[in-house]
Design an enzyme around this catalytic site. Sequence first.
Site, mmCIF file in Angstrom:
data_model
loop_
_atom_site.group_PDB
_atom_site.id
_atom_site.type_symbol
_atom_site.label_atom_id
_atom_site.label_comp_id
_atom_site.label_asym_id
_atom_site.label_seq_id
_atom_site.Cartn_x
_atom_site.Cartn_y
_atom_site.Cartn_z
ATOM 1 C CG ASP A 1 -1.580 -10.039 -15.001
ATOM 2 O OD1 ASP A 1 -1.249 -10.602 -13.936
ATOM 3 O OD2 ASP A 1 -2.526 -9.249 -15.082
ATOM 4 C CB CYS B 1 -1.615 -0.658 -21.053
ATOM 5 S SG CYS B 1 -2.318 -2.312 -20.949
ATOM 6 C CG HIS C 1 -1.951 -1.017 1.231
ATOM 7 N ND1 HIS C 1 -2.745 -1.301 2.297
ATOM 8 C CD2 HIS C 1 -2.365 -1.830 0.251
ATOM 9 C CE1 HIS C 1 -3.601 -2.249 1.982
ATOM 10 N NE2 HIS C 1 -3.384 -2.589 0.744
ATOM 11 C CD GLU D 1 -3.829 -9.053 -18.816
ATOM 12 O OE1 GLU D 1 -3.131 -8.376 -18.054
ATOM 13 O OE2 GLU D 1 -5.066 -8.973 -18.841
HETATM 14 C C1 PEP Z 1 -0.941 -5.794 -16.893
HETATM 15 O O1 PEP Z 1 -1.151 -6.926 -16.468
HETATM 16 O O2 PEP Z 1 0.133 -5.422 -17.406
HETATM 17 C C2 PEP Z 1 -1.997 -4.771 -16.778
HETATM 18 C C3 PEP Z 1 -1.870 -3.579 -17.320
HETATM 19 O O3 PEP Z 1 -3.100 -5.108 -16.063
HETATM 20 P P1 PEP Z 1 -3.179 -5.076 -14.462
HETATM 21 O O4 PEP Z 1 -1.887 -4.513 -13.931
HETATM 22 O O5 PEP Z 1 -4.367 -4.236 -14.130
HETATM 23 O O6 PEP Z 1 -3.356 -6.522 -14.159
HETATM 24 MG MG MG Z 2 -3.155 -7.554 -16.035
#
Ligand code: PEP
Ligand code: MG
Length: 586
Positions: free
Chosen positions: A463, A510, A195, A439
Site C-alpha cells: 500500500d 511485511c 487469481h 502504509e
Molecule cells: C501492505 O500493504 O504492504 C500489506 C502487507 O498489507 P496488504 O497487502 O494486506 O494490504
Molecule cells: Mg496494506
Amino acid sequence: MTFTIQGIGASKGISIGMVHIVDPGQVDIDEYTIPENQVEDEIRRLDEALSLARAQLRAIRAKTPSNFGADVTNFINVHLLMLEDTVLTQVPMDLIRERYCNAEWALKLQRDTVVGVFEAMDDPYLRTRKDDVDNVVNRVQWILQHVERSDQATAEHHLEGKIVFADDLTPADAVLMRHQGVTGFLTAHGGPNSHTAILARSLRIPVVAGLHNARAYLRDGEELIIDGRQGVLVVRPTQEILGHYRKLQRFIAHHHRARQRLRNVPATSANGERIILQGNIELPSDAKAATQVRADGIGLYRTEFLFMNRDAAPDEEEQYLSYRDVLEAMKGAPVTIRTLDLGADKQVDGGRPGAPLSANPALGLRAIRLCLQEPEIFRPQLRAILRAAAHGPVRIMLPMLSTMQEFHQVRDVLRSCREELLQEGVAIGENLPIGGMVEVPAAAVCADLFARELDFLSIGTNDLIQYTIAIDRIDDEVNYLYDPLHPAVLRLVQTTIRAGQRAGIPVSMCGEMAGDARYTRLLLGMGLREFSVHPNALLEIKQVISESHIGQLKKFAARMMRTVNTDNRMALLETINENTSAALSG
Ligand code: PEP
Ligand code: MG
C-alpha cells in the site's frame, strides 16, 4: 526466427517447453424456443448440468493438495457457491418456464443480467468478479453443449512438461493442469494480482500475464521459454539461448535444494548480525508452512481472510479459536495479529449493505477507519484477540493508520473490551504490544511521532507504494509505474526505519518487497533488521542474509536513494546483488 514478447511477470521462475494453446473460453450456444410440454424436461436438463458442474468442481477440490494454500480452495468454493445460488439456478429455470427458451439461452440471459450488475460497480475488485460468473456459466454451457472443456480435454493432451497459453485460467483449471504436469502459464489478461497469479505463486509455477496480442504470434506446439521474473517470453529459442536458460534453471534448482539446510539455522548475516525473519499468513492452516521453515514467529496475520467467501461474519468464539490455533501452532513464537483490513480490494461477500458507493475505495472507509466506525465488527475481534493472548505471545497490529487519534481510539476500545472480559471472569493476555502498519505516506513522514507511542512499526510496502506513487495496485494499466525502488518510496522506508531506531522500537517490513530477494541487501543496507515474508520465500531471503556483509551495503543504499534514473537504479541493484542467490534466482 527467435523473438521475445514482453508481458508482466506474475510468478517468478523459468520454464522451457512446448506451448499448448487453450481456446478462448466462450461457448457458441444455440438459442431456440421449446414447446410447452418440454419445459419440465428442459429444466431437468439444466438441473443435471448444474449438478455435473458442481461434481466436477468438487472432484477438482478433492484433488487439491492441502499444501496448495487457502487461496486455491477458496476460489473453487466461490465457484461452487455460485453454482448453488438461486441467481444461477432458480432464475434461469424460471426463465425457461416463462419464456419457453432452451436451457443454454436461459443461462445466457441470466449471465448477461448478472455481469451487467458487476460491470456497473465502481469497485475494481468487484468488477473483476464478473470473470468468476463467466467461468461458472461457461462450465455449465460446456456440459449442456457436450463440449469438452479444458480440464477434460487436457487430460488427453498429455500436458506433461507443457506451457499453457490461455485468455485467462480459472484457479480450478490451474490446479488440474498442475496435476497434469504443466510447467508454466501464459495469459492474455490479468497481472500479478489476478487469481491465477496468486495461485501460481503458491504452486511455484512461472507465469507471464498481460500478453494481450501474443496469441497471434504463437503456434500450438512450438518451443518457448518463460522467464517469470522478467515477464519475458522467448519464442523459438536458438540452441544458444536454450543453453543459457537451462543453465539458469539448474542454478536455481541447485540453490533451492541448498537452501533447505538453512531451515535449522537462525537468520544471521555474514558478519554475524541476527536478523528476525517472520512469516505472513492468511489463514490458521498457513501457520504450518511458517513452522516448516522455522519462522521466528508470524509478522503479519491477515485476519480479514477469515471473513471472506461466507455469508455471515465469524463470531467472537470462532475468531478466538482461529487465533488460538495459530498461537498453538507457533509454540511460543510471537504472533502479530493484524486487525481487520477490509475495504477497497478486499471485500467481504455482500460488502456493507446500504453503504454509499465510494469513488475512490482505496482512499475510503477501509481498514482501521472502517473498524472504528463499526464497533459491532471491531469489538468481537479485539475480545477474541485478548482471549487468545492467554495462550501465547500476541502483538496487535493496526492497518492503514494515518493519524495518532486512530491509535488512541483503538486503545480506548481495547481497554473497555479488557475490562468487560475481566468482569465476565474470562482469561485474557495482558500488556499486548500494539503496533501500526506504515502504509500511508502520512504515517511514514510522521514515523517519529508514531514511534513515541506505538510499541512497534511494520512497513506495508504494497500500500505504501500505491499511495506514494498514486497508482492503483490492482490496475494493470498503471502496473508499469509500480516501483519499490522509487526514491520517494525508499526515503519513506528509510525515515520509518530511522524513527524506530531512535525511539528504540522494532521496525519490520511485511509488504511484498520484504519477500523479494532482489531487495534484501538494499533493505539491510538501509537498516532493516526484521522481515516478514510469505513462508515460500523465507529460506531464499535467509540465504541472501547469510551471504551479506551489512557494513558494505550502507553506501549502496545511500546511493540508491539519490539515483533518479530508473535504469541506473536497476544497474545499481545488480551491483548490490552480485554474487548472491538473489542475482540469479528465477
Ligand atoms: C501492505 O500493504 O504492504 C500489506 C502487507 O498489507 P496488504 O497487502 O494486506 O494490504
Ligand atoms: Mg496494506
